[in-house]
Write an enzyme that holds these catalytic residues in place. Structure first.
Site, PDB file in Angstrom:
ATOM      1  N   VAL A  96       0.824  -1.196   0.000  1.00 45.39           N
ATOM      2  CA  VAL A  96       0.000   0.000   0.000  1.00 45.39           C
ATOM      3  C   VAL A  96       0.868   1.260   0.000  1.00 45.39           C
ATOM      4  CG1 VAL A  96      -2.087  -1.054   0.933  1.00 45.39           C
ATOM      5  CG2 VAL A  96      -0.311  -0.329   2.507  1.00 45.39           C
ATOM      6  N   ASP A  97       2.206   1.064  -0.143  1.00 42.39           N
ATOM      7  CA  ASP A  97       3.078   2.229  -0.329  1.00 42.39           C
ATOM      8  C   ASP A  97       3.121   2.590  -1.809  1.00 42.39           C
ATOM      9  OD1 ASP A  97       5.315   0.920  -1.770  1.00 42.39           O
ATOM     10  OD2 ASP A  97       5.683  -0.139   0.108  1.00 42.39           O
ATOM     11  N   HIS A 112      -4.349  -4.341  -2.907  1.00 47.48           N
ATOM     12  CA  HIS A 112      -4.778  -4.117  -1.520  1.00 47.48           C
ATOM     13  C   HIS A 112      -4.970  -2.628  -1.218  1.00 47.48           C
ATOM     14  CE1 HIS A 112      -3.140  -8.308  -0.093  1.00 47.48           C
ATOM     15  NE2 HIS A 112      -4.271  -8.391  -0.768  1.00 47.48           N
ATOM     16  N   CYS A 139     -14.983  14.939   3.244  1.00 53.56           N
ATOM     17  CA  CYS A 139     -14.670  14.424   1.903  1.00 53.56           C
ATOM     18  C   CYS A 139     -14.619  15.598   0.926  1.00 53.56           C
ATOM     19  CB  CYS A 139     -15.760  13.430   1.487  1.00 53.56           C
ATOM     20  SG  CYS A 139     -15.696  12.997  -0.258  1.00 53.56           S
ATOM     21  N   LEU A 205      13.593 -13.543   0.025  1.00 57.57           N
ATOM     22  CA  LEU A 205      14.728 -13.628   0.938  1.00 57.57           C
ATOM     23  C   LEU A 205      15.039 -15.073   1.321  1.00 57.57           C
ATOM     24  CD1 LEU A 205      16.714 -11.834   2.500  1.00 57.57           C
ATOM     25  CD2 LEU A 205      15.072 -11.792   4.385  1.00 57.57           C
ATOM     26  N   ALA A 222      15.904  -8.687  -2.159  1.00 60.95           N
ATOM     27  CA  ALA A 222      15.297  -8.190  -3.402  1.00 60.95           C
ATOM     28  C   ALA A 222      16.204  -7.173  -4.096  1.00 60.95           C
ATOM     29  CB  ALA A 222      13.939  -7.561  -3.087  1.00 60.95           C
TER      30      ALA A 222
HETATM   31  P1  OAD Z   1       4.824 -10.815   4.637  1.00 56.77           P
HETATM   32  O1  OAD Z   1       5.356 -10.030   5.777  1.00 56.77           O
HETATM   33  O2  OAD Z   1       3.849 -11.901   4.917  1.00 56.77           O
HETATM   34  O3  OAD Z   1       6.026 -11.494   3.833  1.00 56.77           O
HETATM   35  C1  OAD Z   1       7.142 -10.765   3.407  1.00 56.77           C
HETATM   36  C2  OAD Z   1       8.051 -11.695   2.632  1.00 56.77           C
HETATM   37  O4  OAD Z   1       9.149 -10.943   2.160  1.00 56.77           O
HETATM   38  C3  OAD Z   1       8.613 -12.863   3.444  1.00 56.77           C
HETATM   39  O5  OAD Z   1       8.508 -14.073   2.704  1.00 56.77           O
HETATM   40  C4  OAD Z   1      10.087 -12.475   3.656  1.00 56.77           C
HETATM   41  O6  OAD Z   1      10.944 -13.612   3.656  1.00 56.77           O
HETATM   42  C5  OAD Z   1      10.337 -11.651   2.414  1.00 56.77           C
HETATM   43  N1  OAD Z   1      11.397 -10.646   2.577  1.00 56.77           N
HETATM   44  C6  OAD Z   1      11.716  -9.904   3.668  1.00 56.77           C
HETATM   45  N2  OAD Z   1      12.721  -9.066   3.409  1.00 56.77           N
HETATM   46  C7  OAD Z   1      13.066  -9.265   2.118  1.00 56.77           C
HETATM   47  C8  OAD Z   1      14.063  -8.735   1.254  1.00 56.77           C
HETATM   48  N3  OAD Z   1      14.894  -7.784   1.656  1.00 56.77           N
HETATM   49  N4  OAD Z   1      14.126  -9.176  -0.019  1.00 56.77           N
HETATM   50  C9  OAD Z   1      13.283 -10.141  -0.455  1.00 56.77           C
HETATM   51  N5  OAD Z   1      12.326 -10.703   0.307  1.00 56.77           N
HETATM   52  C10 OAD Z   1      12.216 -10.270   1.578  1.00 56.77           C
HETATM   53  O7  OAD Z   1       4.244  -9.740   3.589  1.00 56.77           O
HETATM   54  P2  OAD Z   1       3.282  -9.990   2.337  1.00 56.77           P
HETATM   55  O8  OAD Z   1       3.504 -11.328   1.743  1.00 56.77           O
HETATM   56  O9  OAD Z   1       3.393  -8.807   1.468  1.00 56.77           O
HETATM   57  O10 OAD Z   1      -2.500  -7.547   3.456  1.00 56.77           O
HETATM   58  O11 OAD Z   1       1.869  -9.976   3.042  1.00 56.77           O
HETATM   59  C11 OAD Z   1       0.728 -10.122   2.257  1.00 56.77           C
HETATM   60  C12 OAD Z   1      -0.420  -9.339   2.835  1.00 56.77           C
HETATM   61  O12 OAD Z   1      -0.575  -9.689   4.223  1.00 56.77           O
HETATM   62  C13 OAD Z   1      -0.212  -7.835   2.885  1.00 56.77           C
HETATM   63  O13 OAD Z   1      -0.515  -7.204   1.668  1.00 56.77           O
HETATM   64  C14 OAD Z   1      -1.153  -7.410   3.958  1.00 56.77           C
HETATM   65  C15 OAD Z   1      -0.796  -8.461   4.985  1.00 56.77           C
HETATM   66  O14 OAD Z   1      -1.734  -8.727   5.940  1.00 56.77           O
HETATM   67  C16 OAD Z   1      -3.495  -6.827   3.977  1.00 56.77           C
HETATM   68  O15 OAD Z   1      -3.313  -6.039   4.890  1.00 56.77           O
HETATM   69  C17 OAD Z   1      -4.819  -7.090   3.348  1.00 56.77           C
END
Ligand code: OAD
Length: 235
Positions: A96-97, A112, A139, A205, A222
């Site tokens: 969401v950034d 999202h 609004c 990662l 990344a």
């Molecule tokens: P997560 O926090 O679940 O996962 C982040 C992933 O990024 C993990 O698999 C880490 O290993 C990986 N990671 C961390 N640092 C990294 C780096 N420097 N380079 C590469 N990979 C790295 O976040 P999301 O999968 O984005 O939704 O979470 C999905 C959704 O859950 C979000 O959009 C949000 C959250 O609840 C809502 O709020 C609806």
């Protein structure tokens, strides 16, 4: 990655890991956002109905924080791919950034939502927003004090699923970057893409819950893996 000459259409799914090196907390890491806050307290429609101040304060802080962060080499490499890739390309982000856009990417879909919009629950307008919502501003479209963050909460439908599935149907390659594969429907895209005939690649990662579903999975930060992969794609 196998021969790229037969790849024309690409769908890229990004998650919090792509922004981690910009200093934005991921969700599920030790000390991550969902360890600091309970999802049920801040990220559901029920939480907003029960305690709007708590929810608005949480998102106001996050909105303020992301505006102080900068894109990292992963965002920059994806923006370069977006500029230079002549086939179809869609960056579907769960984030969401706005760091993909600030790096210069244009073909970005925020499934999202985004911190930088406010959504009026009275008139349904979405307005660009950088300030706070806790003070219940009016609004800009209808004047009602009914603004909420334009972020998809648990239990709500992600945005633009039709457009995402239509891109997945056309995709020759599906790439997942920096996401744990814990949240559906995004976590299911790799299966959808594979069933629809695309090759699949994960850049993360570490091994994720769904790593075994990908044709290839590369592990590392990344900021390193994404520029390397983009160089391969652009030749
Ligand atoms: P997560 O926090 O679940 O996962 C982040 C992933 O990024 C993990 O698999 C880490 O290993 C990986 N990671 C961390 N640092 C990294 C780096 N420097 N380079 C590469 N990979 C790295 O976040 P999301 O999968 O984005 O939704 O979470 C999905 C959704 O859950 C979000 O959009 C949000 C959250 O609840 C809502 O709020 C609806």
């Amino acid at each position: 990655m196998a021969d790229r000459s037969d790849i024309r259409n690409i769908v890229i799914l990004t998650g919090a890991g792509v922004s981690a090196e910009s200093g934005i907390d991921t969700f599920r890491a030790e000390g991550g956002l969902w360890e600091q806050h309970r999802v049920e307290d801040v990220a559901t429609p029920e939480a907003f109905a029960r305690d709007p101040e708590l929810v608005l304060r949480f998102y106001d802080m996050r909105r303020e924080a992301i505006q102080t962060k900068q894109p990292n080499p992963a965002h920059e490499a994806l923006a370069r791919l977006d500029r230079e890739w002549e086939g179809e390309l869609l960056i579907v982000t769960q984030n969401v950034d706005d760091l993909h856009e600030r790096a210069g990417a244009r073909r970005v879909l925020h499934m999202h939502g985004t911190h930088l919009n406010a959504w009026c629950t009275a008139c349904d307008a979405r307005s660009p927003w950088r300030g706070t919502l806790i003070d219940r501003p009016a609004c800009p479209e209808c004047g009602e004090k009914a603004l909420r963050p334009d972020v998809v909460w648990f239990g709500e439908m992600p945005y633009e699923m039709d457009r995402i599935f239509s891109a997945l149907r056309e995709a020759d390659l599906f790439v997942s970057i920096g996401t744990s594969g814990a949240v559906y429907p995004a976590a299911g895209f790799v299966r959808n893409a594979r069933d629809l005939g695309a090759r699949t690649l994960e850049l993360n990662l570490e091994a994720s819950q769904g790593s075994h579903l990908f044709d290839e999975s590369r592990h590392g930060p990344a900021s390193v893996l994404v520029p390397e992969w983009v160089d391969e794609m652009l030749g």
